[in-house]
Design a protein around this motif. Sequence first.
Motif, short mmCIF file in Angstrom:
data_model
loop_
_atom_site.label_atom_id
_atom_site.label_comp_id
_atom_site.label_asym_id
_atom_site.label_seq_id
_atom_site.Cartn_x
_atom_site.Cartn_y
_atom_site.Cartn_z
N ARG A 1 0.83 -1.21 0.00
CA ARG A 1 0.00 0.00 0.00
C ARG A 1 0.86 1.25 0.00
O ARG A 1 0.56 2.23 -0.69
N GLU A 2 1.95 1.24 0.75
CA GLU A 2 2.84 2.40 0.78
C GLU A 2 3.65 2.54 -0.49
O GLU A 2 3.96 3.64 -0.92
N GLU A 3 4.02 1.41 -1.09
CA GLU A 3 4.89 1.42 -2.26
C GLU A 3 4.20 1.97 -3.51
O GLU A 3 4.70 2.85 -4.17
N ASN A 4 3.05 1.44 -3.84
CA ASN A 4 2.43 1.88 -5.07
C ASN A 4 0.94 2.20 -4.94
O ASN A 4 0.28 2.44 -5.93
N GLY A 5 0.43 2.17 -3.77
CA GLY A 5 -0.95 2.58 -3.54
C GLY A 5 -2.00 1.55 -3.88
O GLY A 5 -3.18 1.79 -3.72
N THR A 6 -1.58 0.38 -4.35
CA THR A 6 -2.56 -0.66 -4.65
C THR A 6 -2.70 -1.60 -3.46
O THR A 6 -1.76 -1.82 -2.71
N VAL A 7 -3.88 -2.13 -3.33
CA VAL A 7 -4.15 -3.03 -2.21
C VAL A 7 -4.18 -4.46 -2.73
O VAL A 7 -4.88 -4.76 -3.70
N HIS A 8 -3.42 -5.33 -2.09
CA HIS A 8 -3.40 -6.75 -2.43
C HIS A 8 -4.23 -7.50 -1.39
O HIS A 8 -3.85 -7.60 -0.24
N ALA A 9 -5.35 -8.03 -1.83
CA ALA A 9 -6.27 -8.70 -0.91
C ALA A 9 -5.69 -10.00 -0.38
O ALA A 9 -6.05 -10.44 0.71
N GLY A 10 -4.78 -10.63 -1.11
CA GLY A 10 -4.21 -11.90 -0.67
C GLY A 10 -3.45 -11.78 0.63
O GLY A 10 -3.57 -12.65 1.51
N SER A 11 -2.68 -10.74 0.79
CA SER A 11 -1.91 -10.55 2.02
C SER A 11 -2.83 -10.27 3.19
O SER A 11 -2.61 -10.78 4.29
N LEU A 12 -3.84 -9.47 2.96
CA LEU A 12 -4.78 -9.16 4.03
C LEU A 12 -5.60 -10.39 4.41
O LEU A 12 -5.87 -10.64 5.59
N THR A 13 -5.96 -11.19 3.43
CA THR A 13 -6.69 -12.43 3.69
C THR A 13 -5.82 -13.41 4.49
O THR A 13 -6.29 -14.05 5.43
N GLN A 14 -4.54 -13.50 4.11
CA GLN A 14 -3.61 -14.35 4.84
C GLN A 14 -3.53 -13.93 6.30
O GLN A 14 -3.60 -14.77 7.20
N ALA A 15 -3.39 -12.65 6.53
CA ALA A 15 -3.29 -12.14 7.89
C ALA A 15 -4.56 -12.42 8.68
O ALA A 15 -4.51 -12.88 9.83
N ALA A 16 -5.70 -12.19 8.06
CA ALA A 16 -6.98 -12.40 8.76
C ALA A 16 -7.17 -13.87 9.11
O ALA A 16 -7.60 -14.20 10.22
N LEU A 17 -6.85 -14.78 8.20
CA LEU A 17 -7.00 -16.20 8.47
C LEU A 17 -6.04 -16.67 9.57
O LEU A 17 -6.42 -17.47 10.43
N CYS A 18 -4.83 -16.17 9.53
CA CYS A 18 -3.85 -16.55 10.55
C CYS A 18 -4.27 -16.05 11.93
O CYS A 18 -4.19 -16.80 12.92
N PHE A 19 -4.71 -14.81 12.01
CA PHE A 19 -5.13 -14.28 13.31
C PHE A 19 -6.41 -14.95 13.80
O PHE A 19 -6.59 -15.16 14.99
#
Length: 77
Positions: free
Chosen positions: A40-58
């Motif tokens: 998000r900081e690098e190019n302003g695009t949001v990658h849902a895969g990383s957020l999904t990974q984090a949510a599932l792990c937590f």
Amino acid sequence: MSLDWSALGQVTAVSIGVTVAVVVVFALGVLGLARFEGAREENGTVHAGSLTQAALCFAACAAVVAYGIYLIVPRFH
């Protein structure tokens, strides 16, 4: 008084295994959040895969904690 050493060894092994597994899953969740924030900081695009990974792990970590509390508190049985 006698101790069942094999049962004690099994409890110890399972405890260590579950502890290591929860720490690894939590670390993968933190990694997913870091990748999400970095993208998000690098190019302003949001990658849902990383957020999904984090949510599932937590969520998995929270489920393990909730199950542990269920096992400890007799009122929940």
